[in-house]
Design a protein around this motif. Structure first.
Motif, short mmCIF file in Angstrom:
data_model
loop_
_atom_site.label_atom_id
_atom_site.label_comp_id
_atom_site.label_asym_id
_atom_site.label_seq_id
_atom_site.Cartn_x
_atom_site.Cartn_y
_atom_site.Cartn_z
N ASP A 183 0.84 -1.19 0.00
CA ASP A 183 0.00 0.00 0.00
C ASP A 183 0.88 1.24 0.00
O ASP A 183 1.96 1.21 0.56
CB ASP A 183 -0.85 0.02 1.28
N GLU A 184 0.39 2.32 -0.58
CA GLU A 184 1.17 3.57 -0.57
C GLU A 184 0.60 4.54 0.47
O GLU A 184 -0.61 4.67 0.60
CB GLU A 184 1.15 4.22 -1.96
N PHE A 185 1.50 5.20 1.17
CA PHE A 185 1.09 6.17 2.20
C PHE A 185 1.67 7.54 1.90
O PHE A 185 2.62 7.67 1.14
CB PHE A 185 1.55 5.70 3.59
N ASP A 186 1.09 8.56 2.53
CA ASP A 186 1.63 9.93 2.37
C ASP A 186 2.63 10.24 3.48
O ASP A 186 3.60 10.95 3.27
CB ASP A 186 0.48 10.95 2.42
N VAL A 187 2.33 9.72 4.68
CA VAL A 187 3.19 9.98 5.84
C VAL A 187 3.35 8.69 6.63
O VAL A 187 2.36 8.02 6.93
CB VAL A 187 2.57 11.06 6.76
N ILE A 188 4.60 8.36 6.93
CA ILE A 188 4.86 7.21 7.80
C ILE A 188 5.58 7.71 9.04
O ILE A 188 6.61 8.37 8.93
CB ILE A 188 5.71 6.15 7.11
N MET A 189 5.03 7.40 10.19
CA MET A 189 5.67 7.76 11.45
C MET A 189 6.39 6.55 12.01
O MET A 189 5.75 5.53 12.31
CB MET A 189 4.61 8.16 12.48
N ALA A 190 7.70 6.67 12.16
CA ALA A 190 8.46 5.62 12.84
C ALA A 190 8.61 6.06 14.29
O ALA A 190 8.79 7.24 14.57
CB ALA A 190 9.83 5.47 12.18
N LEU A 191 8.55 5.09 15.20
CA LEU A 191 8.55 5.45 16.61
C LEU A 191 9.87 5.19 17.32
O LEU A 191 9.95 5.24 18.54
CB LEU A 191 7.36 4.76 17.32
N GLU A 192 10.88 4.86 16.56
CA GLU A 192 12.26 4.88 17.08
C GLU A 192 13.21 4.91 15.90
O GLU A 192 12.86 4.53 14.79
CB GLU A 192 12.55 3.68 18.00
N GLU A 193 14.43 5.36 16.15
CA GLU A 193 15.35 5.62 15.04
C GLU A 193 15.69 4.36 14.24
O GLU A 193 15.82 4.39 13.03
CB GLU A 193 16.63 6.28 15.57
N ARG A 194 15.82 3.23 14.94
CA ARG A 194 16.15 1.98 14.24
C ARG A 194 15.03 1.60 13.26
O ARG A 194 15.28 1.14 12.14
CB ARG A 194 16.35 0.87 15.28
N VAL A 195 13.80 1.81 13.67
CA VAL A 195 12.64 1.52 12.82
C VAL A 195 12.64 2.47 11.61
O VAL A 195 12.41 2.05 10.47
CB VAL A 195 11.32 1.68 13.64
N TYR A 196 12.94 3.73 11.86
CA TYR A 196 13.06 4.75 10.80
C TYR A 196 14.09 4.31 9.76
O TYR A 196 13.82 4.33 8.56
CB TYR A 196 13.47 6.05 11.49
N ASP A 197 15.25 3.85 10.24
CA ASP A 197 16.31 3.38 9.33
C ASP A 197 15.85 2.17 8.51
O ASP A 197 16.12 2.08 7.32
CB ASP A 197 17.58 3.01 10.12
N GLN A 198 15.15 1.24 9.18
CA GLN A 198 14.69 0.02 8.48
C GLN A 198 13.66 0.36 7.40
O GLN A 198 13.68 -0.21 6.31
CB GLN A 198 14.07 -0.96 9.50
N ILE A 199 12.79 1.31 7.69
CA ILE A 199 11.75 1.70 6.73
C ILE A 199 12.39 2.39 5.52
O ILE A 199 12.07 2.08 4.37
CB ILE A 199 10.70 2.61 7.41
N ILE A 200 13.31 3.30 5.79
CA ILE A 200 13.97 4.01 4.69
C ILE A 200 14.78 3.05 3.83
O ILE A 200 14.73 3.09 2.60
CB ILE A 200 14.85 5.15 5.23
#
Length: 201
Positions: free
Chosen positions: A109-126
């Protein structure tokens, strides 16, 4: 007519992700859903991990294992222990919101905004978004807010995420205003680690 303009705009599609799609992301999912946002939630880890009887013995499940199954599994293992540490209560809430924890990396699915709730998660998503083949070219904002993985912080975090989503949804032009909105949050909450990047589908 300004008001009509707001009503005409398509709703922002939000997603929120922690590591296991259990505590922080589900608290935010529940919060945002009740307030009428278009919201999905995910985990970005390899497995769903929940605290066990000791630090080196977590309970691990595959993504896609239903919250109901996990609830009953932990209840069978040690009803009293998992009631006391709040896991059964949390799983009971989760199973009322959706069927099972979902892994972000498997989502198309495509989203407009994704909120990661910790930096490691942010890195994994990117990392995941940057290794996918670009298809639609749809731009998406990935935002990080650090929230500790405990029940109390998850509640505070859900308020914070909700506040931010409301501000983003109210923006006339999200792409132009997002930096300003985030700067305001950083000033208000200096202890949180806010990060922001743009990725494309």
């Amino acid at each position: 007519n300004k008001l009509r303009g707001v009503m005409d705009r398509p709703k922002i599609k939000f997603a929120v992700s922690c590591s296991s799609n259990m505590n922080r992301s589900m608290e935010a999912h529940s919060f945002l859903q009740k307030r009428g946002f278009d919201i999905q939630s995910y985990g970005s880890g390899n497995q769903v991990k929940l605290p066990g009887p000791s630090v080196d013995k977590p309970n691990c499940y595959e993504f896609g294992t239903s919250y109901d199954f996990i609830y009953n599994d932990l209840k069978k293992k040690d009803n009293q222990f998992y009631t006391q540490n709040g896991l059964l209560n949390m799983l009971d809430r989760n199973r009322r919101i959706k069927e099972a924890p979902q892994r972000f990396q498997l989502e198309r699915d495509e989203f407009d905004v994704i909120m990661a709730l910790e930096e490691r998660v942010y890195d994994q998503i990117i990392e995941d978004l940057q290794t996918r083949e670009q298809e639609s070219g749809h731009g998406m904002h990935v935002i990080n807010i650090d929230i500790q993985d405990n029940h109390e912080e998850a509640t505070i975090g859900a308020w914070l995420v909700c506040d931010m989503c409301a501000k983003l949804e109210a923006a006339e032009d999200l792409d132009n205003e997002i930096d300003e909105i985030l700067a305001e949050f950083e000033t208000k909450h200096p202890k949180r680690n806010f990060l922001h990047t743009i990725c494309f589908y």
